[in-house]
Design an enzyme around this catalytic site. Structure first.
Site, PDB file in Angstrom:
ATOM      1  CB  ILE A 194      -0.986   0.051   1.196  1.00  0.00           C
ATOM      2  CG1 ILE A 194      -0.246   0.060   2.543  1.00  0.00           C
ATOM      3  CG2 ILE A 194      -1.997  -1.066   1.126  1.00  0.00           C
ATOM      4  CD1 ILE A 194      -1.125   0.510   3.713  1.00  0.00           C
ATOM      5  CG  ASP A 195       4.032   1.396   2.672  1.00  0.00           C
ATOM      6  OD1 ASP A 195       2.995   1.731   3.251  1.00  0.00           O
ATOM      7  OD2 ASP A 195       4.864   0.604   3.162  1.00  0.00           O
TER       8      ASP A 195
HETATM    9  O1  F6P Z   1       4.283  -1.604   4.395  1.00  0.00           O
HETATM   10  C1  F6P Z   1       2.948  -1.561   4.713  1.00  0.00           C
HETATM   11  C2  F6P Z   1       2.756  -1.001   6.103  1.00  0.00           C
HETATM   12  O2  F6P Z   1       1.372  -1.009   6.375  1.00  0.00           O
HETATM   13  C3  F6P Z   1       3.363   0.378   6.343  1.00  0.00           C
HETATM   14  O3  F6P Z   1       2.597   1.413   5.811  1.00  0.00           O
HETATM   15  C4  F6P Z   1       3.477   0.407   7.845  1.00  0.00           C
HETATM   16  O4  F6P Z   1       4.498   1.275   8.267  1.00  0.00           O
HETATM   17  C5  F6P Z   1       3.824  -1.014   8.161  1.00  0.00           C
HETATM   18  O5  F6P Z   1       3.385  -1.805   7.075  1.00  0.00           O
HETATM   19  C6  F6P Z   1       3.182  -1.504   9.436  1.00  0.00           C
HETATM   20  O6  F6P Z   1       3.662  -2.762   9.680  1.00  0.00           O
HETATM   21  P1  F6P Z   1       3.073  -3.699  10.819  1.00  0.00           P
HETATM   22  O7  F6P Z   1       1.780  -4.220  10.328  1.00  0.00           O
HETATM   23  O8  F6P Z   1       4.088  -4.758  10.963  1.00  0.00           O
HETATM   24  O9  F6P Z   1       2.897  -2.859  12.032  1.00  0.00           O
END
Ligand code: F6P
Length: 320
Positions: A126-127
């Site tokens: 999604i990033d």
């Molecule tokens: O890479 C996708 C993402 O949702 C980022 O936007 C966010 O920083 C990260 O993953 C969050 O990761 P987790 O679900 O491990 O907290």
């Protein structure tokens, strides 16, 4: 190629299932046996594999998340881990691999390729932070989810005439914030790539009523250096501005993929298999001008992701 493996790794993204479906069915269509590896790269260390037939990917195109699970795995980032993974793949008769995921997952695919194991990458996060790739699978859905919440928050913010801060994901890049801020008509967008001082935001909010603007929508990217909660506190303590804060968190990663993400995932998955079968591995697939393209792993990792400067300027101009 007799047997192609497919896995999803890192954070899940909406549209990963549509990509799995496309990879599996494209391979089967060409007479290749397709193997699903569960739990990302971790599954390679404990033989978590299953043969996937055409029906195993039935009724998943509309589902968020990933049926293969998306795990992170420390061992795969080591030389020894990568060699062990390749041995395990070869032991299972798997001669190439399609990796669906974000930057980290694609970096592992690149490392395996360097060790002469044919890999293809399908960008899914999604990033939307993969350098050189215009659009990753999942970005459009994440974006539309955010827009839905911005619109809802605007209804209540406008009724109470109170500003609202909305914190969005995006790791260390501001794409999700910028796109959702522009599409949601935000007054301020805080992204890691740009510095925006508190004073500017405060002045804008304070001058608002003179232009009949009685509340602001402020989008804060999680990597921008200030959290939504801290910004809320600062506005209150330093300028006496009362606002509300919403941290959208993992809501942004869930939900059914948009039609755009399903189409993108279907096209990219099929192109990845097509290239593998043409013995053109070591690449990340993408779309340019509606046409499937691919980039060498080295090209991707020699760049850094950028936000669109023009879009950033535009969002400022349109928020007067
Ligand atoms: O890479 C996708 C993402 O949702 C980022 O936007 C966010 O920083 C990260 O993953 C969050 O990761 P987790 O679900 O491990 O907290």
């Amino acid at each position: 190629m007799d047997r192609i493996g497919v896995l999803t790794s890192g954070a899940d993204a909406p549209g990963m299932n549509a990509a799995i479906r496309s990879v599996v069915r494209s391979g089967i269509y060409e007479g290749v046996e397709m193997v699903g590896i569960k739990y990302g790269f971790k599954g390679l260390f404990n033989d978590n594999l299953e043969i996937m037939d055409a029906s195993s990917v039935g009724s998943i195109i509309q589902r968020g998340g990933t049926i293969l699970q998306a795990y992170t795995c420390d061992e795969i980032h080591t030389d020894a881990g990568q060699e062990k993974a390749i041995k395990n793949l070869q032991k299972q008769g798997i001669d190439s691999l399609v990796v669906i995921g974000g930057k980290e997952a694609l970096a592992v695919a690149a490392a395996l390729q360097k060790k002469n194991f044919p890999c293809m990458g399908v960008p899914a996060t999604i990033d939307n932070d993969i350098p050189g790739v215009t659009e990753a699978v999942g970005f459009d859905t994440g974006l539309n989810t955010i827009i839905d919440y911005i619109d809802r928050i605007r209804d209540t913010a406008s009724s109470h005439e109170k500003s609202s801060i909305i914190e969005v994901m995006g790791k260390d890049t501001g794409n999700l914030a910028l796109w959702s801020g522009l599409a949601g008509g935000a007054e301020n967008i805080l992204v890691p790539e740009k510095k925006e001082d508190l004073e500017t935001i405060v002045n804008q909010i304070k001058e608002g009523p003179s232009r009949d603007k009685r509340y602001s929508i402020i989008i804060v990217a999680e990597g921008s250096g200030v959290s939504g909660i801290d910004l809320n506190k600062k506005l209150k303590e330093e300028a006496g501005i009362e606002s509300r804060v919403t941290v959208l968190g993992h809501t942004q990663r869930g939900g059914a993929p948009t039609a755009r993400d399903r189409v993108l995932a279907s096209r990219l998955g099929a192109h990845a298999v097509e290239l593998l079968l043409a013995e053109k591995s070591g690449r990340v697939v993408g779309l340019e001008n509606h046409t499937p393209v691919s980039y060498a792993f080295d090209d991707i990792f020699s760049k850094t992701a950028q936000i669109d400067e023009g879009m950033y300027e535009l969002s400022g101009r349109l928020s007067i």
